[in-house]
Design a protein around this motif. Structure first.
Motif, mmCIF file in Angstrom:
data_model
loop_
_atom_site.group_PDB
_atom_site.id
_atom_site.type_symbol
_atom_site.label_atom_id
_atom_site.label_comp_id
_atom_site.label_asym_id
_atom_site.label_seq_id
_atom_site.Cartn_x
_atom_site.Cartn_y
_atom_site.Cartn_z
ATOM 1 N N ILE A 101 -34.239 15.856 -34.313
ATOM 2 C CA ILE A 101 -34.446 15.688 -32.871
ATOM 3 C C ILE A 101 -33.479 14.657 -32.305
ATOM 4 O O ILE A 101 -32.835 14.887 -31.276
ATOM 5 N N GLY A 105 -31.257 17.049 -30.485
ATOM 6 C CA GLY A 105 -32.110 17.315 -29.327
ATOM 7 C C GLY A 105 -31.547 16.766 -28.030
ATOM 8 O O GLY A 105 -30.650 15.921 -28.012
ATOM 9 N N THR A 106 -32.105 17.240 -26.926
ATOM 10 C CA THR A 106 -31.721 16.729 -25.609
ATOM 11 C C THR A 106 -32.410 15.389 -25.365
ATOM 12 O O THR A 106 -33.353 15.002 -26.087
ATOM 13 N N GLN A 109 -36.067 15.978 -24.877
ATOM 14 C CA GLN A 109 -36.770 16.250 -26.133
ATOM 15 C C GLN A 109 -36.991 14.962 -26.936
ATOM 16 O O GLN A 109 -38.048 14.771 -27.534
ATOM 17 N N LYS A 110 -36.016 14.086 -26.928
ATOM 18 C CA LYS A 110 -36.176 12.801 -27.624
ATOM 19 C C LYS A 110 -37.313 11.993 -27.009
ATOM 20 O O LYS A 110 -38.142 11.424 -27.718
ATOM 21 N N ASN A 225 -38.783 24.267 -26.134
ATOM 22 C CA ASN A 225 -39.128 23.687 -27.431
ATOM 23 C C ASN A 225 -38.090 24.003 -28.503
ATOM 24 O O ASN A 225 -38.267 23.636 -29.658
ATOM 25 N N ILE A 227 -34.718 23.428 -30.472
ATOM 26 C CA ILE A 227 -33.746 22.372 -30.719
ATOM 27 C C ILE A 227 -32.363 22.995 -30.856
ATOM 28 O O ILE A 227 -32.150 23.912 -31.659
ATOM 29 N N TYR A 236 -28.956 23.121 -38.481
ATOM 30 C CA TYR A 236 -29.894 22.001 -38.377
ATOM 31 C C TYR A 236 -30.761 21.906 -39.631
ATOM 32 O O TYR A 236 -31.110 20.806 -40.080
#
Length: 393
Positions: A101, A105-106, A109-110, A225, A227, A236
């Motif tokens: 994440i 992640g964006t 998202q973080k 949702n 990633i 990933y």
């Protein structure tokens, strides 16, 4: 090569040791020593004790809310944790999905998911293996089909550790059929309370419930949702698996096991047996080799970076050594091994006062360790990785 620790490192060690002796929940140490299974509440109480000191996300960079510790400090912390007999953190959030994440992640998202991992309020499971897709993970078939702003997820994940406790699960799901099986796989985070998810327990040979089968039937998951990019989940996953495979070493825990075996052997008069002493000495030597390999790997990994293919070496030697140590541990108790064999979930069989105190935990450890060379990518697969990617064969 100099593997000694500096005076500053040793000062840090004393601070960590003091924490485990005076601040860490003593009842959890005693429960773990008995061989009983920790509950979700135990995991969270343990992790919140770490979080209170800012010591929970040991491997995370400071920018993501981690400790920012050096490789030596991380190693010392793990050593002292296992020396104390404390409960290891649940890896699915802190070691596996968290780094994915904060790396891929964006920002949104973080902000959404990292705080719950850092304060141990969100419990995660890992949805990778499937019936028929274990070590050959790229052959997975559980699917996620776009429907408006959502994905519709169908399929089954298996051997899912601690899914019975999970609030969220991160899954690899097939979003398209490509010529190359590693393509068309997407990394998706799923709320376990979503309708259509069924968790079925799998009781393992050691009598414990840690594994599960998780079935998804028309489960609706928002595309937000996901990633990273759709179809890039394999990239990933490989990043995550590097972190997973370096988490198997547990050098200090293995040293504690060997000390316990030596003490039990002394009580049973086995230290006069040359064959037993030879086995014990060989295991101690192999553990020294594992420790040096871990230190070399740690020293080569930059803060926040992903371990390389060398993590496969650690996975093989650490899990094979774990199996051999627990085998000698069971052998130490001789005729007491059979009466200690668990025939129900762990708390029901650890209290047999007619047995030597260490017999039941030794048998449980032996049985549980049989799976170590299978999960996380079987050792046969890891040896192929070593041959191809490291040795260039």
């Amino acid at each position: 090569m100099d593997f000694s620790f500096s005076a500053k490192d040793e000062e840090f060690r004393m601070k960590v040791r003091d924490f485990f002796e005076h601040e860490y929940p003593r009842e959890i140490v005693e429960k773990m020593a008995s061989g009983a299974s920790p509950t979700k509440a135990d995991y969270q109480k343990s992790e919140r004790a770490f979080a209170a000191r800012g010591w929970l996300a040991v491997n995370w960079p400071k920018s993501a809310g981690g400790t920012g510790w050096s490789a030596n400090e991380k190693y010392i912390f793990d050593e002292e944790l296992e020396r104390a007999g404390a409960l290891n953190v649940v890896p699915m959030g802190l070691l596996y999905v968290g780094p994915v994440i904060y790396t891929f992640g964006t920002d949104e998202q973080k902000k959404r998911w990292l705080p719950g991992i850092l304060d141990s309020t969100t419990f995660w499971a890992q949805g990778y293996s499937e019936p028929g897709s274990g070590s050959d993970l790229a052959s997975l078939q559980a699917s996620a089909v776009v429907d408006g702003d959502d994905y519709i997820v169908n399929g089954t994940k298996i051997w899912t550790s601690l899914a019975q406790h999970a609030d969220w699960i991160f899954c690899l799901l097939r979003t398209s059929q490509e010529e190359k099986k590693q393509e068309g796989i997407t990394f998706l985070l799923i709320d376990m309370t979503t309708p259509g998810i069924t968790v079925q327990p799998i009781i393992t040979i050691d009598g414990k419930h840690s594994l599960n089968s998780v079935t998804f039937e028309n489960v609706r998951v928002p595309q937000e949702n996901r990633i990273g990019e759709e179809g890039k989940g394999w990239t990933y996953a490989n990043y995550l698996l590097g972190h997973e495979r370096t988490s198997y070493a547990h050098v200090a825990g293995k040293r504690k096991q060997l000390r316990n075996i030596r003490e039990a052997a002394r009580e049973r008069g086995l230290l006069a047996d040359p064959a037993f002493i030879r086995k014990l000495g060989e295991l101690e030597t192999r553990l020294d080799t594992l420790e040096i390999t871990v230190l070399r790997t740690l020293s080569s990994v930059a803060e926040g970076g992903a371990p390389g293919n060398e993590s496969s070496i650690l996975k093989v030697i650490a899990t094979e050594l774990a199996q051999d140590i627990t085998e000698l541990g069971a052998e130490t108790y001789g005729p007491y091994v059979q009466p200690a064999f668990p025939d129900s979930v762990a708390p029901a069989w650890t209290g047999n006062t007619a047995l030597p105190a260490g017999a039941a935990p030794a048998v449980a450890a032996y049985l549980g360790a049989r799976a170590q060379s299978i999960y996380g990518g079987s050792n046969e697969i890891q040896k192929n990785i070593i041959a191809k990617r490291i040795l260039g064969l």
